[in-house]
Motif scaffolding. Structure first.
Motif, mmCIF file in Angstrom:
data_model
loop_
_atom_site.group_PDB
_atom_site.id
_atom_site.type_symbol
_atom_site.label_atom_id
_atom_site.label_comp_id
_atom_site.label_asym_id
_atom_site.label_seq_id
_atom_site.Cartn_x
_atom_site.Cartn_y
_atom_site.Cartn_z
ATOM 1 N N UNK A 19 40.371 -78.333 -44.576
ATOM 2 C CA UNK A 19 40.145 -76.952 -45.030
ATOM 3 C C UNK A 19 40.562 -76.807 -46.488
ATOM 4 N N UNK A 20 41.643 -77.499 -46.859
ATOM 5 C CA UNK A 20 42.107 -77.476 -48.245
ATOM 6 C C UNK A 20 41.054 -78.045 -49.187
ATOM 7 N N UNK A 21 40.205 -78.950 -48.684
ATOM 8 C CA UNK A 21 39.153 -79.560 -49.493
ATOM 9 C C UNK A 21 37.798 -78.899 -49.268
ATOM 10 N N UNK A 68 41.945 -71.661 -50.574
ATOM 11 C CA UNK A 68 42.858 -70.559 -50.263
ATOM 12 C C UNK A 68 42.997 -70.258 -48.777
ATOM 13 N N UNK A 69 42.039 -70.712 -47.947
ATOM 14 C CA UNK A 69 42.103 -70.426 -46.508
ATOM 15 C C UNK A 69 43.016 -71.386 -45.765
ATOM 16 N N UNK A 70 43.320 -72.535 -46.345
ATOM 17 C CA UNK A 70 43.981 -73.601 -45.602
ATOM 18 C C UNK A 70 45.384 -73.231 -45.149
ATOM 19 N N UNK A 71 46.247 -72.929 -46.070
ATOM 20 C CA UNK A 71 47.652 -72.704 -45.711
ATOM 21 C C UNK A 71 47.842 -71.445 -44.866
ATOM 22 N N UNK A 72 47.149 -70.321 -45.151
ATOM 23 C CA UNK A 72 47.297 -69.159 -44.253
ATOM 24 C C UNK A 72 46.872 -69.445 -42.824
ATOM 25 N N UNK A 73 45.756 -70.168 -42.631
ATOM 26 C CA UNK A 73 45.309 -70.478 -41.274
ATOM 27 C C UNK A 73 46.293 -71.401 -40.568
ATOM 28 N N UNK A 95 39.420 -67.147 -55.359
ATOM 29 C CA UNK A 95 40.196 -67.131 -54.130
ATOM 30 C C UNK A 95 40.937 -65.825 -53.923
ATOM 31 N N UNK A 96 42.190 -65.771 -54.406
ATOM 32 C CA UNK A 96 43.034 -64.608 -54.154
ATOM 33 C C UNK A 96 42.487 -63.340 -54.789
ATOM 34 N N UNK A 97 41.727 -63.468 -55.878
ATOM 35 C CA UNK A 97 41.173 -62.275 -56.522
ATOM 36 C C UNK A 97 40.225 -61.518 -55.597
ATOM 37 N N UNK A 98 39.615 -62.218 -54.634
ATOM 38 C CA UNK A 98 38.692 -61.569 -53.720
ATOM 39 C C UNK A 98 39.412 -60.635 -52.744
ATOM 40 N N UNK A 99 40.717 -60.824 -52.620
ATOM 41 C CA UNK A 99 41.492 -59.955 -51.745
ATOM 42 C C UNK A 99 41.734 -58.607 -52.402
ATOM 43 N N UNK A 100 41.935 -58.611 -53.713
ATOM 44 C CA UNK A 100 42.395 -57.400 -54.402
ATOM 45 C C UNK A 100 41.312 -56.725 -55.227
ATOM 46 N N UNK A 101 40.174 -57.375 -55.444
ATOM 47 C CA UNK A 101 39.145 -56.770 -56.279
ATOM 48 C C UNK A 101 37.766 -57.151 -55.777
ATOM 49 N N UNK A 157 43.563 -61.752 -34.262
ATOM 50 C CA UNK A 157 44.267 -61.058 -35.341
ATOM 51 C C UNK A 157 44.353 -61.914 -36.598
ATOM 52 N N UNK A 158 44.601 -63.227 -36.429
ATOM 53 C CA UNK A 158 44.724 -64.109 -37.594
ATOM 54 C C UNK A 158 43.410 -64.184 -38.359
#
Length: 527
Positions: free
Chosen positions: A178-180, A184-189, A245-251, A302-303
């Motif tokens: 998933x990291x490859x 950004x999805x790898x560690x949260x999952x 990655x993370x920018x898609x969460x906030x904008x 939920x995850x």
């Protein structure tokens, strides 16, 4: 086998779509043309590709290299056919069906029917199977996610060192995949699944240390690549974590807004007929939250919802992450419709038996209006008869007839998907704008000796145009700057004359005869 037949059925009949198939294909082709290890750092039109890691691109590159080796000189000057680009993503996506059955087997040990029904639900979910046919990352992503769940759930109550090593390495390897794929999805999952495992309190704290160590070892390949990527490309290497990655969460990026309604709408549209079981499955899971299936069904739902719904930037395929937990929740209720065991739950005794009646009504309605639907009869009729015949048999008092009802329902739904994928409407996004292959067919000979001149496209970006022309088509702000420069001959695809004070443009070819919806080709020279 059923998933493979669906996913490979007429796989190369339709062209690659713009987002994100054409981009994935181009990056893969450039990887296939570069030597090892330089090809481990992907490029797009010769520039560093910073959007996504290259695992799936590298697999497609291997398929392209194999095709090029088989075809030989005939491949010179050709882009690989669509089936070559889509084959390995489809193969990776097909693993989701057996993997979900294996996960369900761990959640409900000994309940063979629930595991089979979970696989059947996954096999007949239109969004899950349709998206798995595309050269995109999401199908491989959820297969890796399901592999990670299976590995963590396979650890026994009192794991031995060998078991911790085996399942820890598999879970870590899946997280590394998933990291490859989508970093950004790898560690949260992984963290979410480990938290659910810890919440069960099956082990003593000291038993966690060896497992976490083996998971960390499994993560090494993904971490090494990201470290090398960052060292080689500097701060730009963080793009896939930041703006992609993370920018898609906030904008909301590039106008892709809509919030949580986009994935919810995708589920409401694509989950039938199994969507009618999902609310009941959630209530039953809540009632049975002390059981492993109830706890993990709620937790995984939920995850994955927490990974998708909060995103400010939303695209329809982001909802793909929701389907594995959906199938795990719904599968046992289909099994309950067949078995009707002595459950005391009011869901099973009072509400669930009415679901087949709903399917019968839906099938009758679909049969009445199927001629007015924009679908081939080979698709609409199997769905109608699946709901009618399957629902009618599932209300029987005899279990063997209910079992046949489930078989008829699943088989005819599978047949409808098979017929849909054999038609030319399964990739309906292609109908949203002008078709690229006809445009490239008439453009290639007309570019002629001046084919090296920059090619600009006025309007929305079309990555598939670049793919099929096998050359970069400049769009957006870069195209506008190129037009303003006006210091060399340029080719411009446009719906209107693109002349500027610096450029004189003449119509080189009008597309209306062969591609009535496509742009015209202009030859522009500096004044």
């Amino acid at each position: 086998m059923g998933a493979l037949l669906l996913l490979f059925n007429h796989l190369g009949d339709l062209p690659l779509r713009d987002w994100d198939e054409a981009l994935v294909a181009r990056v893969a082709q450039e990887i296939s043309l570069r030597p090892f290890p330089a090809n481990l750092l992907p490029t797009l039109w010769g520039e560093p590709y910073l959007n996504k890691p290259p695992l799936l691109h590298s697999l497609i590159a291997a398929a392209i290299g194999l095709w090029r080796g088989v075809v030989g000189l005939e491949a010179a000057g050709q882009v690989p056919p669509e089936w070559v680009v889509r084959a390995l993503p489809a193969l990776a996506s097909s693993l989701i069906v057996p993997l979900l059955a294996l996960v369900q087997w761990r959640l409900r040990p000994g309940d063979r029917l629930a595991a089979i029904c979970t696989a059947a639900v996954a096999l007949t979910l239109l969004p899950l199977m349709r998206h798995g046919r595309l050269a995109m990352l999401d199908g491989s992503l959820i297969s890796a996610m399901a592999l990670q769940w299976w590995a963590l759930l396979s650890l026994p109550q009192d794991p031995q060192p060998a078991e911790q090593r085996r399942w820890g390495l598999i879970a870590g390897g899946a997280a590394s995949a998933i990291l490859l794929l989508k970093a950004p999805a790898s560690l949260p999952l992984l963290l979410g699944a480990c938290l659910l495992l810890g919440w069960e309190r099956r082990w003593r704290p000291k038993q966690w240390l060896p497992l976490l160590g083996w998971i960390a070892i499994g993560l090494v390949p993904g971490l090494l690549w990201h470290g090398w990527h960052l060292l080689d490309r500097g701060p730009e290497g963080l793009t896939m974590w930041g703006s992609q990655g993370l920018a898609r969460v906030v904008s909301s990026l590039e106008g892709h807004s809509g919030g949580w309604m986009v994935p919810v709408t995708e589920v409401l549209e694509g989950g039938w007929p199994w969507l009618s079981l999902w609310p009941l499955a959630m209530v039953m899971a809540l009632q049975q939250r002390q059981s492993r299936w109830g706890f993990w069904s709620l937790g995984l739902t939920l995850i994955t919802a927490a990974a998708v719904l909060p995103l400010r930037t939303q695209l329809p395929w982001y909802s793909h992450l929701l389907w594995p937990s959906f199938a795990l929740s719904v599968g046992p209720l289909l099994a309950q419709l067949i078995e009707r065991n002595s459950s005391r739950s009011w869901i099973c005794t009072r509400v669930l038996p009415w679901v087949p009646w709903l399917w019968i009504l839906a099938g009758a309605g679909l049969l009445a209006v199927h001629r007015q639907l924009p679908l081939p009869m080979a698709v609409s009729l199997p769905v109608a008869f699946a709901l009618l015949a399957g629902g009618s048999l599932l209300i029987s008092r005899q279990q063997r007839w209910r079992l046949w009802g489930a078989v008829v329902l699943v088989t005819l739904l599978w047949l409808a998907l098979f017929d849909l994928f054999a038609s030319r409407i399964w990739l309906w996004e292609l109908a949203e704008t002008w078709s690229v292959p006809p445009v490239t067919a008439w453009m290639k000979p007309r570019l002629g000796a001046n084919g090296a001149a920059p090619l600009l496209l006025q309007g929305d970006e079309r990555p598939s145009l670049s793919w099929y022309l096998d050359r970069e088509v400049i769009t957006g702000a870069k195209a506008r700057r190129q037009l303003r420069r006006g210091d060399q001959q340029q080719w411009v695809l446009s719906d209107e004359d693109p002349s500027t004070p610096e450029l004189s443009c003449g119509l080189a070819e009008q597309a209306s005869d062969t591609t009535p919806q496509g742009p015209d080709l202009y030859s522009c020279r500096p004044l």
